[in-house]
Design a protein around this motif. Structure first.
Motif, short mmCIF file in Angstrom:
data_model
loop_
_atom_site.label_atom_id
_atom_site.label_comp_id
_atom_site.label_asym_id
_atom_site.label_seq_id
_atom_site.Cartn_x
_atom_site.Cartn_y
_atom_site.Cartn_z
N ASN A 98 0.82 -1.21 0.00
CA ASN A 98 0.00 0.00 0.00
C ASN A 98 0.85 1.26 0.00
N LEU A 99 1.90 1.24 0.81
CA LEU A 99 2.79 2.40 0.86
C LEU A 99 3.48 2.62 -0.49
N MET A 100 3.90 1.51 -1.11
CA MET A 100 4.54 1.61 -2.44
C MET A 100 3.59 2.26 -3.45
N LEU A 101 2.34 1.83 -3.38
CA LEU A 101 1.34 2.38 -4.28
C LEU A 101 1.19 3.89 -4.07
N GLN A 102 1.11 4.28 -2.79
CA GLN A 102 1.01 5.72 -2.46
C GLN A 102 2.21 6.50 -2.95
N ARG A 103 3.38 5.88 -2.94
CA ARG A 103 4.62 6.58 -3.32
C ARG A 103 4.91 6.48 -4.81
N GLY A 104 3.93 5.99 -5.57
CA GLY A 104 4.05 6.05 -7.02
C GLY A 104 4.79 4.90 -7.67
N ILE A 105 5.02 3.81 -6.94
CA ILE A 105 5.64 2.64 -7.56
C ILE A 105 4.60 1.93 -8.41
N ALA A 106 5.01 1.47 -9.58
CA ALA A 106 4.05 0.87 -10.52
C ALA A 106 3.45 -0.41 -9.94
N PRO A 107 2.13 -0.58 -10.11
CA PRO A 107 1.48 -1.79 -9.59
C PRO A 107 2.14 -3.08 -10.10
N THR A 108 2.64 -3.08 -11.33
CA THR A 108 3.29 -4.31 -11.83
C THR A 108 4.55 -4.62 -11.03
N ASP A 109 5.27 -3.59 -10.60
CA ASP A 109 6.46 -3.82 -9.77
C ASP A 109 6.07 -4.29 -8.37
N ILE A 110 5.01 -3.71 -7.84
CA ILE A 110 4.54 -4.12 -6.51
C ILE A 110 4.10 -5.59 -6.55
N GLU A 111 3.43 -5.97 -7.62
CA GLU A 111 2.98 -7.35 -7.73
C GLU A 111 4.17 -8.31 -7.76
#
Ligand SMILES: [Zn+2]
Length: 303
Positions: free
Chosen positions: A232-245
């Motif tokens: 969730n924090l990564m998403l808020q900080r603009g990291i791409a969802p594909t990278d988070i996945e």
């Protein structure tokens, strides 16, 4: 988004944690064999612990819709009791071939004693014999030296880095671990050195290839929800969802699927939760509680 927590010690967690993990989208977890806060004194304690990892804990997780896998190994702390360690090594092959065992681990160094290294090397050979990936615990003290030394020893045994997950990395170790071709895992502990803010920075610097996030939640101050919270924090900080996945799901899947025991289809086509079920006559419910019984799979929808 689906998540995997590939390092969490559920035997010391509660059913509230299982419910929270499921609600947060965690589909599968891996419970590495580790120590339990004080050294065991008898081989029977190891045997019963390994049995619970492939037995009751697996069942308990299933009662909350979580798919539970484990690793089997002699941890580095307890490896220092050489007489007992020999017996654990003799016991391990019995468990390494059981269903849901996805790696040898967590193994490696604690104080970097010669005895630790002896049993580390024996277990590397065991992993080769049974053709399983390896989970490495890097020491909390002398981290950089211990991590580099672990990789040197692994390479002396001719093991491909792609078969090895090195855990508890930090900014000091991750570049070398990634450059040498290993899976590079980070444990996110609340309020400490490797918090999720720092994980976001590491992602920005090193990207998502072969990077894995886990909680290592156990009986100490730790957070069973570290993986979804970090995502969730990564998403808020603009990291791409594909990278988070990749770092919160798919890399762990790819790394541990090498065992042949870790299959996405297990949780994409789940068996419905039925809390009327028993494990050797025992239920997760206590007097008078209403069992949760799912009629249809609820988690079978592929995004
Ligand atoms: Zn651990």
């Amino acid at each position: 988004m689906h998540f995997i927590d590939p390092h969490i010690h559920m035997v010391s967690r509660t059913t509230d944690d299982y419910e929270a993990l499921a609600a947060a989208g965690v589909k599968a977890i891996i419970e590495p064999a580790f120590w339990q806060g004080q050294p065991r004194t008898q081989i029977g304690s190891f045997q019963d612990y390994f049995s619970s990892l492939v037995g009751f804990e697996r069942f308990r997780a299933s009662q909350f819709g979580i798919h539970h896998y484990c690793t089997i190994g002699l941890n580095s702390k307890e490896a220092n009791n050489a007489a007992l360690a020999e017996q654990v090594i003799d016991l391990m092959p019995l468990y390494l071939t059981k269903e849901g065992v996805v790696a040898v681990g967590e193994i490696g160094y604690d104080d970097m004693t010669p005895t630790e290294e002896k049993f580390f090397r024996i277990q590397l050979e065991l992993a080769k014999d049974v053709d399983l990936p390896i989970l490495i615990h890097t020491p909390h003290r002398n981290k950089k030296v211990g991590t580099y030394r672990s990789m040197d020893v692994i390479e002396e045994h001719g093991i491909a880095p792609g078969r090895v997950i090195i855990d508890h990395n930090n900014e000091e170790t991750c570049k070398e671990v990634l450059d040498r071709g290993y899976w590079c895992a980070f444990t996110i502990y609340p309020k400490t050195k490797m918090g999720n803010e720092r994980m976001v920075e590491i992602m920005k610097q090193y990207g998502s290839e072969r990077v894995i996030v886990d909680s290592s939640a156990d009986w100490g101050v730790s957070d069973a929800l570290a993986v979804p919270k970090t995502a969730n924090l990564m998403l808020q900080r603009g990291i791409a969802p594909t990278d988070i996945e990749l770092v919160c799901y798919r890399n762990a899947l790819t790394a541990y699927a090498q065992s042949g025991q870790f299959n996405e289809s297990d949780w994409l086509n789940p068996t419905p939760v039925d809390q009327r079920m028993l494990f050797e006559g025992n239920s997760v419910l206590r007097g008078g509680q209403t069992p949760r019984v799912e009629e249809e799979p609820t988690a079978g929808i592929i995004r």
